[in-house]
Design a protein around this motif. Structure first.
Motif, PDB file in Angstrom:
ATOM      1  N   GLY A 264       0.717  -1.285  -0.095  1.00 54.03           N
ATOM      2  CA  GLY A 264      -0.051  -0.082  -0.086  1.00 54.03           C
ATOM      3  C   GLY A 264       0.890   1.107   0.042  1.00 54.03           C
ATOM      4  O   GLY A 264       0.329   2.204  -0.520  1.00 54.03           O
ATOM      5  N   ASP A 265       2.035   1.317   0.576  1.00 53.98           N
ATOM      6  CA  ASP A 265       3.167   2.408   0.528  1.00 53.98           C
ATOM      7  C   ASP A 265       3.336   2.658  -0.860  1.00 53.98           C
ATOM      8  O   ASP A 265       3.324   1.757  -1.831  1.00 53.98           O
ATOM      9  N   SER A 266       3.689   3.872  -1.343  1.00 55.93           N
ATOM     10  CA  SER A 266       4.294   4.253  -2.534  1.00 55.93           C
ATOM     11  C   SER A 266       5.334   5.151  -2.289  1.00 55.93           C
ATOM     12  O   SER A 266       5.589   5.913  -1.643  1.00 55.93           O
ATOM     13  N   VAL A 267       5.805   5.350  -3.512  1.00 58.86           N
ATOM     14  CA  VAL A 267       7.160   6.446  -3.579  1.00 58.86           C
ATOM     15  C   VAL A 267       6.897   7.104  -5.213  1.00 58.86           C
ATOM     16  O   VAL A 267       6.346   6.462  -6.051  1.00 58.86           O
ATOM     17  N   THR A 268       6.735   8.581  -5.231  1.00 64.11           N
ATOM     18  CA  THR A 268       6.745   9.055  -6.536  1.00 64.11           C
ATOM     19  C   THR A 268       8.135   9.712  -6.778  1.00 64.11           C
ATOM     20  O   THR A 268       8.906   9.993  -6.044  1.00 64.11           O
ATOM     21  N   VAL A 269       8.611   9.690  -8.203  1.00 59.31           N
ATOM     22  CA  VAL A 269       9.798   9.986  -8.611  1.00 59.31           C
ATOM     23  C   VAL A 269       9.641  10.713  -9.767  1.00 59.31           C
ATOM     24  O   VAL A 269       8.837  10.516 -10.585  1.00 59.31           O
ATOM     25  N   HIS A 270      10.436  11.863  -9.849  1.00 62.37           N
ATOM     26  CA  HIS A 270      10.485  12.590 -10.852  1.00 62.37           C
ATOM     27  C   HIS A 270      11.449  13.636 -10.962  1.00 62.37           C
ATOM     28  O   HIS A 270      12.407  13.522  -9.875  1.00 62.37           O
ATOM     29  N   ALA A 271      11.810  14.079 -12.087  1.00 62.66           N
ATOM     30  CA  ALA A 271      13.064  15.051 -12.084  1.00 62.66           C
ATOM     31  C   ALA A 271      13.151  16.055 -11.269  1.00 62.66           C
ATOM     32  O   ALA A 271      12.201  16.684 -11.131  1.00 62.66           O
ATOM     33  N   SER A 272      14.260  16.153 -10.738  1.00 62.91           N
ATOM     34  CA  SER A 272      14.447  17.081  -9.575  1.00 62.91           C
ATOM     35  C   SER A 272      14.692  18.409 -10.083  1.00 62.91           C
ATOM     36  O   SER A 272      15.388  18.739 -11.435  1.00 62.91           O
ATOM     37  N   PRO A 273      14.136  19.665  -9.517  1.00 61.10           N
ATOM     38  CA  PRO A 273      14.651  21.106 -10.108  1.00 61.10           C
ATOM     39  C   PRO A 273      16.051  21.411  -9.936  1.00 61.10           C
ATOM     40  O   PRO A 273      16.541  22.397 -10.320  1.00 61.10           O
ATOM     41  N   TYR A 274      16.814  20.372  -9.200  1.00 53.02           N
ATOM     42  CA  TYR A 274      18.138  20.644  -8.636  1.00 53.02           C
ATOM     43  C   TYR A 274      19.297  19.786  -9.160  1.00 53.02           C
ATOM     44  O   TYR A 274      19.263  18.853  -8.471  1.00 53.02           O
ATOM     45  N   PRO A 275      19.705  19.872 -10.496  1.00 55.44           N
ATOM     46  CA  PRO A 275      20.594  18.843 -10.872  1.00 55.44           C
ATOM     47  C   PRO A 275      22.065  19.270 -10.141  1.00 55.44           C
ATOM     48  O   PRO A 275      22.056  20.219  -9.398  1.00 55.44           O
ATOM     49  N   VAL A 276      23.084  18.452 -10.355  1.00 56.20           N
ATOM     50  CA  VAL A 276      24.238  18.620  -9.780  1.00 56.20           C
ATOM     51  C   VAL A 276      25.030  19.112 -11.100  1.00 56.20           C
ATOM     52  O   VAL A 276      25.560  18.525 -11.877  1.00 56.20           O
ATOM     53  N   PRO A 277      25.640  20.572 -10.866  1.00 56.50           N
ATOM     54  CA  PRO A 277      26.477  21.183 -11.885  1.00 56.50           C
ATOM     55  C   PRO A 277      27.749  20.538 -11.922  1.00 56.50           C
ATOM     56  O   PRO A 277      28.596  21.149 -10.875  1.00 56.50           O
ATOM     57  N   CYS A 278      28.089  19.511 -12.670  1.00 53.25           N
ATOM     58  CA  CYS A 278      29.597  19.054 -12.601  1.00 53.25           C
ATOM     59  C   CYS A 278      30.444  19.817 -13.692  1.00 53.25           C
ATOM     60  O   CYS A 278      30.193  19.636 -14.755  1.00 53.25           O
ATOM     61  N   ILE A 279      31.524  20.283 -12.955  1.00 53.61           N
ATOM     62  CA  ILE A 279      32.477  20.972 -13.732  1.00 53.61           C
ATOM     63  C   ILE A 279      33.215  19.822 -14.707  1.00 53.61           C
ATOM     64  O   ILE A 279      33.648  18.690 -14.178  1.00 53.61           O
TER      65      ILE A 279
END
Lengths: 326, 326, 326, 326
Positions: free
Chosen positions: D282-297
């Motif tokens: 019955g439990d659940s998780v929602t997954v979507h793209a984060s507004p905060y990416p990781v800016p890798c140099i």
């Protein structure tokens, strides 16, 4: 194809084999090479000098080609040719496959294979070790891995044999049916031991030996099968149904592949990577284990570092010649 | 798991089997069920009535549970319990696995399995056919497919047996090692016949029987192996190396899986889907073909439409009891 | 190929599309069919009667073939032909692919596709619903899924365009390079955005659209890509290296496949399942997203049971014709 | 996991990103390391000496641990802590994942990552190049690859948020649900954009970013997704149905995974390889793209041999600081 099994699985001999042809110690040696590159020419020269001086009673043969080395006798397959007691190949896996194909009608003599550089999948010896390797063979210290072959017989839609009545194919790696350049998928009915297993719609079907399980079959998604297990591996090539997975059958199985009557594509046949005939709708091929495996001399018994050393299950080529001689 | 082989591959018996326990015609029948749903209760009632009236000399046993049917004798595994000549299961594949586990120390009597509805992977009979099926067994018309089991033995890092000395596990589908809830991958050293094959970094390793090749092993990418081929299938679960592919070994192989000393995860062990012990770094398990297969009565000899009918290679349960009797 | 995505993934339109050709409400309708089976002939007859009586201002065209229905005007691709506002296909997925190929040089009008029985992968309407479907289109209630196409351009080893300068190919499913009947593997250099990615040794290479990801690409091991994601999928066919896995690239990527100078096999090219030219060693093809997708009318906005209904992200074909008209 | 993409795919920045946190040129630098091995300690010492002498205005922070280097200020996540303009990591991929997790509530500063030896999958710089790398950053010559993260939110069976209301998880590689040590398969209902896609019966489900597509997802059979493509990859782990294949969804998709009410197993959750909570039926998780990416140099703009150099599509960190500063 390549796989985990290529270097690390130890090769133990199978018990299924007919006794190899040839007598012991070898009298007639056939040298097989495909290319005449400088390293190959040089290696053959050194091999000839060594054999003539060390084993003077031995007769040396080679395939009847324009570039046959001086002093070597021409040999071709056939009942009137001298019996060969030992085949020595110089080259890659393709050269071993070619050597095996020279004895496609019956028993194959023991094969001692040398690579010219990189080690192939069929686990040859390095050419630099040829003195030690030949000595092991002549002293009866070599062991044999009988590599299973497949017998393939072709039929037309009326059930008549296609090709020469004598002409049964022996393959060491695999037989593959493929739609080739046709834009349409093959529809192939698969029968095992006379029963209809499934109708496969795919690019094609591979039936491979354990030896061939690390070649084309692996690329198409098949498992790696230990060479001492006698089994046939059936692998579909890009099947339309995701539930059609690779299948492994026991040695005694007879697999029949028949191009469906409604198949929009014919199937080209390739055996051990060589294209041959084309099967039209209604035509079929039966595949089963050959009574004539290829007795490959096993590196494990000679190489001293123990690479590939079998777990005490290998047949020994002992002095009374029961194994390679006889 | 599910696969192409489940319904269409014909089941021929293997030749590797120890003779099944039990005598012929059966005197002592053990009924095994896991659930007591209404259809199961009703089916057992009808079965009891039928057996008592048709085969009055037969003794009927069931596992010693509170819900044992009236007039049925309680039975539990052990040397002092009556020998069972025939096991009748009612339920799904899990019930067959459970029945086999009751004879985990030695030979298993012939198993006649009935499904309550959908046909399972292990090819049971439908319960509606029970009269005809029992008749075939008592008339000696049934054939047997000996399904290979695996013997699993566990060791600690010092090489001492883990658990009771008597306690060797027999599994019918597969043994799986898995990191479970650990966030770290398992490092498992794989040995085959005493030689180190590879160090596997993965979620886990499955070793399955041909019977189990259509279950968990298939989901993890393994091939479908014909049940009459005696072989062990080793399949990595989500391996880190893409070149670690499923492997098929001959029946005689001994596979040892040892949790690497540097493995950051222990491995939980599940056998036929039941969790059991945990292996810590240094611990190991050896897996090899069991001398005690499960002799499953084969639908092909009874069902008249020929579904699953073997290609003449099945052992026959004939009147003098050589096959199922003793 | 088939897959989980075919029936259950909802189809939302992509934002990448050039506006479809055609005006709204449609004036010129092109009927496309490949076969003239009885059901197709009957369906076309009924469709003609319905359109003529319900939408008398509409002109109806069909491909210029001997079997063109009476009263329908012949149409062929070309600048002097009337502009088509709506394409109606009757048949399977192949018919939709064929219709798209008639507009291989530029924008494609909206496509309303009817299946004659089984539902295809491209989610057509059933022919029995044609009255309701046409009404939705003429009322501006239909929504569009712009299905990405690939533009393929061929070059010889000197970098010169192969074929007519006008002749860029638009494919809706995939382009596949394959060794065909050659016994040798292809060696293909893969470049992405000008950089060398890898040298692939394989039976061939597929580059597919998201639409094509459930077709040949899936059979070769590729993932299912949602049709509203603009992406290119590159999948090797039976690669020799097990570590060469399917790759997904963004819409802006330019993929170049060049037959290796040392490749022993040429590569036959098939596009959407039709064989075309052959690439010899040194020849190449570049593949990138076409500016001209195929605007497919979406079943979700019409079928009332909500099958395939998009999550509110579809472009609406509204009365002022912004979407399909214009 | 490992794959073809790890070394050879060039990394171009995505356009989806929120601007990274931090100002330009960097004032506050956070050093992140997990281990205190000798090479790491020595590298940090040299880095400190270099930064203090070359960029004296810079403040240097490190996580508040007992082993914090002398003269470095302690820092911990939180609104009252100084804003960080640049993160420097020393270690492997796990250290980068850890650094990103310190900014799990919002924007991440640009990350400059150094490996101590072998190059990781996330393409760090070698520590020996630290002088040149820092110079490039301070001169505004570095380019950024915004690596997508996933936001994961957990709910109980009544739809209430599980855990702290502030507590949304950001993952850089993947979230995996797995049955862990349970002997039973998970039954997980998968919803995409509110629609039911399928009921998956499997060991578990992975949802990965393009960055994570070369890690666990790859081992489970997923495709390699170019890091500049904004997409979510859903891969089943050992699914019971062979037709459940990896799926790729567009960036805007919201994936919800709900443990089936009839699932016999709970699902353990691991995010970027760290185990966290357990989801019950019955439990659940929602997954979507984060507004905060990781800016890798991006190594490509600094390393002069052009390895990984993007095809002119990378955002440039120019002097006015629009990209990393601002």
């Amino acid at each position: 194809g390549q796989g985990i099994g290529k270097r690390s699985i130890s090769l133990a001999s199978t018990s299924m084999a007919a006794p190899p042809a040839g007598i012991f110690p070898p009298r007639n040696i056939l040298i097989v090479n495909k290319l005449r590159t400088d390293p190959v020419v040089k290696a053959i020269d050194e091999l000839l000098i060594h054999v003539r001086s060390t084993y003077p009673e031995v007769q040396i043969y080679a395939e009847n080609r324009p570039d046959i080395p001086e002093g070597v006798q021409a040999w071709k397959p056939g009942p009137s040719s001298p019996d060969i007691d030992l085949v020595v190949t110089l080259g890659g896996d393709g050269t071993i496959l070619h050597a095996a194909s020279l004895f496609s009608k019956g028993a194959v003599p023991p094969v001692l294979s040398f690579s010219m550089g990189t080690l192939g999948f069929l686990l040859p010896f390095h050419i630099d070790d040829f003195v030690k390797s030949l000595e092991a063979v002549f002293l009866g210290k070599a062991t044999i891995l009988n590599r299973m072959r497949l017998t393939c017989t072709f039929y037309d839609k009326d059930g008549n044999r296609k090709g020469d009545d004598e002409d049964r194919w022996q393959v060491m790696n695999e037989i593959a049916l493929h739609r080739g350049a046709s834009p349409h998928l093959n529809t192939i009915d698969i029968f095992v031991d006379g029963q209809h297993l499934t109708e496969a719609v795919s690019d094609g079907i591979i039936v491979s030996t354990p030896t061939g399980s690390t070649a084309y079959s692996l690329s198409a998604g098949g498992p790696i099968v230990h060479p001492s297990l006698a089994a046939l591996v059936l692998v579909p090539i890009c099947p339309r149904s995701l539930s059609f997975r690779p299948l492994v059958f026991p040695r005694g199985s007879v697999i029949r592949l028949q191009i469906g009557g409604r198949s929009r594509a014919s199937a080209g046949v390739s055996m051990d990577g060589r294209s041959s005939l084309v099967l039209d709708p209604g035509d079929s091929v039966t595949v089963h284990a050959s009574p004539y495996p290829v007795p490959c001399i096993n590196r494990s018994s000679i190489v001293e570092d123990g690479v590939g050393r079998g777990a005490g299950r290998e047949e020994h080529v002992d002095g009374d010649g029961k194994q390679v001689g006889g």
